[in-house]
Design a protein around this motif. Structure first.
Motif, PDB file in Angstrom:
ATOM      1  N   ILE A 201      -9.705 -51.660 -14.386  1.00 10.95           N
ATOM      2  CA  ILE A 201      -8.629 -50.674 -14.563  1.00 10.95           C
ATOM      3  C   ILE A 201      -9.168 -49.525 -15.409  1.00 10.95           C
ATOM      4  CG2 ILE A 201      -6.314 -50.198 -15.445  1.00 10.95           C
ATOM      5  CD1 ILE A 201      -5.733 -53.193 -15.367  1.00 10.95           C
TER       6      ILE A 201
ATOM      7  N   VAL B 175      -1.789 -46.032  -9.790  1.00 10.74           N
ATOM      8  CA  VAL B 175      -0.435 -46.600  -9.791  1.00 10.74           C
ATOM      9  C   VAL B 175       0.168 -46.485 -11.187  1.00 10.74           C
ATOM     10  CG1 VAL B 175      -0.880 -48.264  -7.926  1.00 10.74           C
ATOM     11  CG2 VAL B 175      -1.310 -48.941 -10.296  1.00 10.74           C
TER      12      VAL B 175
ATOM     13  N   TRP C   1       2.303 -48.961 -13.434  1.00 10.91           N
ATOM     14  CA  TRP C   1       2.775 -50.343 -13.496  1.00 10.91           C
ATOM     15  C   TRP C   1       4.183 -50.415 -14.068  1.00 10.91           C
ATOM     16  CZ3 TRP C   1      -1.657 -53.726 -16.006  1.00 10.91           C
ATOM     17  CH2 TRP C   1      -2.472 -54.256 -14.977  1.00 10.91           C
ATOM     18  N   SER C   2       4.963 -51.363 -13.555  1.00  7.48           N
ATOM     19  CA  SER C   2       6.241 -51.713 -14.183  1.00  7.48           C
ATOM     20  C   SER C   2       5.934 -52.580 -15.407  1.00  7.48           C
ATOM     21  CB  SER C   2       7.112 -52.500 -13.200  1.00  7.48           C
ATOM     22  OG  SER C   2       6.504 -53.749 -12.931  1.00  7.48           O
TER      23      SER C   2
ATOM     24  N   GLN D 257       4.930 -56.009 -14.229  1.00  5.65           N
ATOM     25  CA  GLN D 257       3.531 -56.113 -13.774  1.00  5.65           C
ATOM     26  C   GLN D 257       2.569 -56.224 -14.953  1.00  5.65           C
ATOM     27  OE1 GLN D 257       3.851 -52.575 -11.112  1.00  5.65           O
ATOM     28  NE2 GLN D 257       2.450 -53.717  -9.794  1.00  5.65           N
ATOM     29  N   ALA D 258       2.796 -55.416 -15.993  1.00  3.63           N
ATOM     30  CA  ALA D 258       1.910 -55.444 -17.165  1.00  3.63           C
ATOM     31  C   ALA D 258       2.020 -56.794 -17.878  1.00  3.63           C
ATOM     32  CB  ALA D 258       2.269 -54.306 -18.115  1.00  3.63           C
TER      33      ALA D 258
ATOM     34  N   PHE E 182       0.252 -59.442 -15.763  1.00  5.21           N
ATOM     35  CA  PHE E 182      -1.196 -59.274 -15.762  1.00  5.21           C
ATOM     36  C   PHE E 182      -1.813 -59.794 -17.061  1.00  5.21           C
ATOM     37  CE2 PHE E 182      -5.143 -56.965 -16.504  1.00  5.21           C
ATOM     38  CZ  PHE E 182      -5.791 -57.127 -15.301  1.00  5.21           C
TER      39      PHE E 182
ATOM     40  N   CYS F 246       1.399 -53.882 -23.599  1.00  7.28           N
ATOM     41  CA  CYS F 246       2.225 -53.668 -22.398  1.00  7.28           C
ATOM     42  C   CYS F 246       2.878 -52.289 -22.430  1.00  7.28           C
ATOM     43  CB  CYS F 246       3.254 -54.789 -22.250  1.00  7.28           C
ATOM     44  SG  CYS F 246       2.480 -56.393 -21.917  1.00  7.28           S
TER      45      CYS F 246
ATOM     46  N   THR G 197       1.881 -49.257 -19.500  1.00 11.69           N
ATOM     47  CA  THR G 197       2.937 -48.712 -18.638  1.00 11.69           C
ATOM     48  C   THR G 197       3.299 -47.282 -19.039  1.00 11.69           C
ATOM     49  OG1 THR G 197       4.611 -49.725 -20.095  1.00 11.69           O
ATOM     50  CG2 THR G 197       3.938 -50.980 -18.156  1.00 11.69           C
TER      51      THR G 197
ATOM     52  N   CYS H 103      -6.506 -48.676 -10.572  1.00 12.01           N
ATOM     53  CA  CYS H 103      -6.955 -50.054 -10.331  1.00 12.01           C
ATOM     54  C   CYS H 103      -8.097 -50.020  -9.319  1.00 12.01           C
ATOM     55  CB  CYS H 103      -5.815 -50.878  -9.742  1.00 12.01           C
ATOM     56  SG  CYS H 103      -4.474 -51.130 -10.901  1.00 12.01           S
TER      57      CYS H 103
ATOM     58  N   GLU I 227      -6.888 -61.436 -10.782  1.00 11.95           N
ATOM     59  CA  GLU I 227      -6.534 -60.042 -11.044  1.00 11.95           C
ATOM     60  C   GLU I 227      -6.629 -59.190  -9.774  1.00 11.95           C
ATOM     61  OE1 GLU I 227      -9.088 -59.062 -14.358  1.00 11.95           O
ATOM     62  OE2 GLU I 227      -7.952 -60.377 -15.705  1.00 11.95           O
TER      63      GLU I 227
ATOM     64  N   ASN J 165      -3.263 -57.331  -7.579  1.00  9.73           N
ATOM     65  CA  ASN J 165      -3.211 -55.873  -7.452  1.00  9.73           C
ATOM     66  C   ASN J 165      -3.610 -55.296  -6.094  1.00  9.73           C
ATOM     67  OD1 ASN J 165      -2.550 -54.693 -10.280  1.00  9.73           O
ATOM     68  ND2 ASN J 165      -3.957 -56.399 -10.686  1.00  9.73           N
TER      69      ASN J 165
END
Ligand code: DAT
Ligand code: MG
Length: 140
Positions: free
Chosen positions: A9, A40, A42-43, A46-47, A50, A64, A68, A74, A128, A132
């Motif tokens: 990332i 992207v 991330w919501s 998602q964070a 992950f 987090c 975000t 990614c 991971e 993604n």
């Protein structure tokens, strides 16, 4: 010779400073091929998913929030021993401890805002990448 894939990332501190190309130049110079890439946002969900291995750590909420806060890039990187190699190319988590020429030494702002993520093991890489990317998005 083991050709591996790892998950990468480019984090918000780097997308905010418009240096994703500079990071990619270091990746490619190291002989790693970018075989998938997408930008992207991330919501929170998602964070949190992950980084769930860090859920009990004091920095989890801050991590987090940061991940975000802006778009991320990614990537799937492919190459010989890609997992360990990319960890080397990234440098230590804390840029103050990162070796010369590493991405974190060159670009990271702090231990939290440290420009890049890279998988730390084959098991993490598999998890991971699957979180993604779909198989059809990875073109080697
Ligand atoms: P790495 O990203 O080098 O694999 P990690 O898995 O231990 O490091 O931690 C994940 C991320 O969490 C890291 O890239 C930045 C953040 N982080 C780790 N330790 C931290 C700390 N002490 N304070 C703030 N953020 C931290
Ligand atoms: Mg890690």
């Amino acid at each position: 010779m083991t050709i591996e894939r790892t998950f990468s990332i480019i984090k918000p501190d780097a997308t905010n400073r418009n240096i994703t190309g500079a990071v990619n130049a270091v990746i490619e110079k190291a002989g790693l091929r970018i075989v998938a890439q997408k930008r992207v946002l991330w919501s929170r969900e998602q964070a949190e998913k992950f980084y769930e291995e860090h859920a009990q750590r004091s920095f989890y909420g801050e991590l987090c929030d940061f991940m975000t806060s802006a778009p991320i890039v990614c990537q799937v990187l492919e190459g010989e021993n890609a997992i360990a190699k990319y960890r080397e190319v990234m440098g230590a988590t804390d840029p103050a401890e990162a070796a010369e020429g590493t991405i974190r030494k060159l670009f990271a702002l702090s231990k939290g805002e440290n420009s890049v993520h890279g998988s730390d093991s084959p098991t993490s890489a598999q998890r991971e990448i699957a979180l993604n990317f779909s198989d059809s998005e990875i073109v080697g």
